[in-house]
Design a protein around this motif. Structure first.
Motif, PDB file in Angstrom:
ATOM      1  N   THR A 109      16.882  -3.879 -73.496  1.00 47.44           N
ATOM      2  CA  THR A 109      16.189  -5.095 -73.914  1.00 47.44           C
ATOM      3  C   THR A 109      15.196  -5.537 -72.852  1.00 47.44           C
ATOM      4  O   THR A 109      14.083  -5.951 -73.171  1.00 47.44           O
ATOM      5  N   LEU A 110      15.586  -5.424 -71.594  1.00 49.51           N
ATOM      6  CA  LEU A 110      14.695  -5.798 -70.502  1.00 49.51           C
ATOM      7  C   LEU A 110      13.432  -4.935 -70.503  1.00 49.51           C
ATOM      8  O   LEU A 110      12.332  -5.419 -70.260  1.00 49.51           O
ATOM      9  N   GLY A 111      13.577  -3.648 -70.803  1.00 50.28           N
ATOM     10  CA  GLY A 111      12.424  -2.749 -70.867  1.00 50.28           C
ATOM     11  C   GLY A 111      11.449  -3.175 -71.958  1.00 50.28           C
ATOM     12  O   GLY A 111      10.241  -3.187 -71.744  1.00 50.28           O
ATOM     13  N   TYR A 112      11.984  -3.530 -73.128  1.00 51.43           N
ATOM     14  CA  TYR A 112      11.127  -3.993 -74.215  1.00 51.43           C
ATOM     15  C   TYR A 112      10.423  -5.303 -73.854  1.00 51.43           C
ATOM     16  O   TYR A 112       9.242  -5.487 -74.117  1.00 51.43           O
ATOM     17  N   ILE A 113      11.159  -6.206 -73.232  1.00 52.26           N
ATOM     18  CA  ILE A 113      10.565  -7.494 -72.846  1.00 52.26           C
ATOM     19  C   ILE A 113       9.476  -7.282 -71.795  1.00 52.26           C
ATOM     20  O   ILE A 113       8.391  -7.867 -71.890  1.00 52.26           O
ATOM     21  N   LEU A 114       9.752  -6.432 -70.801  1.00 50.54           N
ATOM     22  CA  LEU A 114       8.736  -6.150 -69.778  1.00 50.54           C
ATOM     23  C   LEU A 114       7.494  -5.501 -70.396  1.00 50.54           C
ATOM     24  O   LEU A 114       6.363  -5.816 -70.013  1.00 50.54           O
ATOM     25  N   HIS A 115       7.714  -4.606 -71.345  1.00 54.23           N
ATOM     26  CA  HIS A 115       6.579  -3.973 -72.019  1.00 54.23           C
ATOM     27  C   HIS A 115       5.749  -5.021 -72.768  1.00 54.23           C
ATOM     28  O   HIS A 115       4.512  -5.000 -72.724  1.00 54.23           O
ATOM     29  N   LEU A 116       6.398  -5.950 -73.448  1.00 55.77           N
ATOM     30  CA  LEU A 116       5.679  -7.021 -74.144  1.00 55.77           C
ATOM     31  C   LEU A 116       4.911  -7.897 -73.158  1.00 55.77           C
ATOM     32  O   LEU A 116       3.762  -8.280 -73.417  1.00 55.77           O
ATOM     33  N   VAL A 117       5.519  -8.210 -72.027  1.00 60.51           N
ATOM     34  CA  VAL A 117       4.852  -9.037 -71.022  1.00 60.51           C
ATOM     35  C   VAL A 117       3.635  -8.298 -70.452  1.00 60.51           C
ATOM     36  O   VAL A 117       2.546  -8.874 -70.328  1.00 60.51           O
ATOM     37  N   ILE A 118       3.804  -7.027 -70.121  1.00 55.92           N
ATOM     38  CA  ILE A 118       2.687  -6.240 -69.587  1.00 55.92           C
ATOM     39  C   ILE A 118       1.579  -6.133 -70.630  1.00 55.92           C
ATOM     40  O   ILE A 118       0.394  -6.298 -70.322  1.00 55.92           O
ATOM     41  N   GLY A 119       1.943  -5.893 -71.885  1.00 59.36           N
ATOM     42  CA  GLY A 119       0.942  -5.825 -72.956  1.00 59.36           C
ATOM     43  C   GLY A 119       0.201  -7.141 -73.118  1.00 59.36           C
ATOM     44  O   GLY A 119      -1.023  -7.163 -73.280  1.00 59.36           O
ATOM     45  N   GLY A 120       0.925  -8.247 -73.075  1.00 61.32           N
ATOM     46  CA  GLY A 120       0.291  -9.555 -73.191  1.00 61.32           C
ATOM     47  C   GLY A 120      -0.642  -9.850 -72.035  1.00 61.32           C
ATOM     48  O   GLY A 120      -1.748 -10.360 -72.222  1.00 61.32           O
ATOM     49  N   LEU A 121      -0.201  -9.499 -70.816  1.00 66.64           N
ATOM     50  CA  LEU A 121      -1.047  -9.736 -69.642  1.00 66.64           C
ATOM     51  C   LEU A 121      -2.302  -8.874 -69.658  1.00 66.64           C
ATOM     52  O   LEU A 121      -3.388  -9.348 -69.312  1.00 66.64           O
ATOM     53  N   THR A 122      -2.164  -7.614 -70.051  1.00 63.68           N
ATOM     54  CA  THR A 122      -3.356  -6.754 -70.105  1.00 63.68           C
ATOM     55  C   THR A 122      -4.307  -7.228 -71.201  1.00 63.68           C
ATOM     56  O   THR A 122      -5.524  -7.207 -71.012  1.00 63.68           O
ATOM     57  N   PHE A 123      -3.755  -7.675 -72.317  1.00 62.59           N
ATOM     58  CA  PHE A 123      -4.604  -8.197 -73.389  1.00 62.59           C
ATOM     59  C   PHE A 123      -5.350  -9.435 -72.919  1.00 62.59           C
ATOM     60  O   PHE A 123      -6.566  -9.552 -73.091  1.00 62.59           O
ATOM     61  N   TYR A 124      -4.632 -10.352 -72.298  1.00 66.93           N
ATOM     62  CA  TYR A 124      -5.232 -11.593 -71.804  1.00 66.93           C
ATOM     63  C   TYR A 124      -6.303 -11.285 -70.751  1.00 66.93           C
ATOM     64  O   TYR A 124      -7.407 -11.824 -70.805  1.00 66.93           O
ATOM     65  N   SER A 125      -5.991 -10.408 -69.811  1.00 67.96           N
ATOM     66  CA  SER A 125      -6.975 -10.084 -68.773  1.00 67.96           C
ATOM     67  C   SER A 125      -8.189  -9.378 -69.360  1.00 67.96           C
ATOM     68  O   SER A 125      -9.316  -9.618 -68.933  1.00 67.96           O
ATOM     69  N   CYS A 126      -7.969  -8.539 -70.341  1.00 65.47           N
ATOM     70  CA  CYS A 126      -9.078  -7.836 -70.998  1.00 65.47           C
ATOM     71  C   CYS A 126      -9.998  -8.836 -71.692  1.00 65.47           C
ATOM     72  O   CYS A 126     -11.225  -8.767 -71.548  1.00 65.47           O
ATOM     73  N   ILE A 127      -9.436  -9.788 -72.397  1.00 68.67           N
ATOM     74  CA  ILE A 127     -10.241 -10.797 -73.086  1.00 68.67           C
ATOM     75  C   ILE A 127     -11.011 -11.656 -72.087  1.00 68.67           C
ATOM     76  O   ILE A 127     -12.218 -11.894 -72.254  1.00 68.67           O
TER      77      ILE A 127
END
Length: 136
Positions: A109-127
């Motif tokens: 579960t922690l791996g999935y949550i970390l992946h979601l956080v990393i995806g959200g941060l990269t999306f936000y930084s990209c925008i």
């Protein structure tokens, strides 16, 4: 496609909408015939191919209308990301892919949550970076 259609129909007068629909009427008939023929030949893949052709025609007409509405050829080219923006998008996509491969492989579960956080941060930084580059 939806943004193009929304803009196109929002800026057209009633007469222009009717004219636009009359231009697309023959293509709708062609779509029905094409979907029947391609579905018969290729099955469900044929229907997808017919939908691709139909959407391409609608996108073409919407782009042509937008170009005429703004009075220039470069209007749609301004929407294309430049090279530095494409590189940032590529870095963000690569980071997210690596995150998926590494963190989802843990099956935790922690791996999935970390992946979601990393995806959200990269999306936000990209925008943020792409919007900042666009303004300058």
């Amino acid at each position: 496609m939806a943004c193009l259609s929304v803009f196109t129909f929002a800026t057209m007068s009633q007469v222009e909408v009717e004219r636009y629909n009359m231009k697309l009427l023959p293509f709708s008939v062609c779509f029905l015939l094409l979907s029947a023929a391609l579905s018969y030949i290729f099955g469900t893949v044929g229907f997808v191919l017919a939908n691709i052709a139909n959407m391409a025609i609608r996108i073409f007409f919407s782009c042509r209308y937008i170009r005429n509405y703004f009075g220039g050829d470069d209007v749609l080219l301004r929407a294309v990301p430049n090279v530095p923006q494409m590189m940032i998008i590529g870095v963000c996509a690569t980071t997210t892919l690596l995150s998926k491969l590494v963190l989802e492989g843990t099956q935790s579960t922690l791996g999935y949550i970390l992946h979601l956080v990393i995806g959200g941060l990269t999306f936000y930084s990209c925008i943020i970076v792409c919007m900042g580059m666009r303004r300058s």
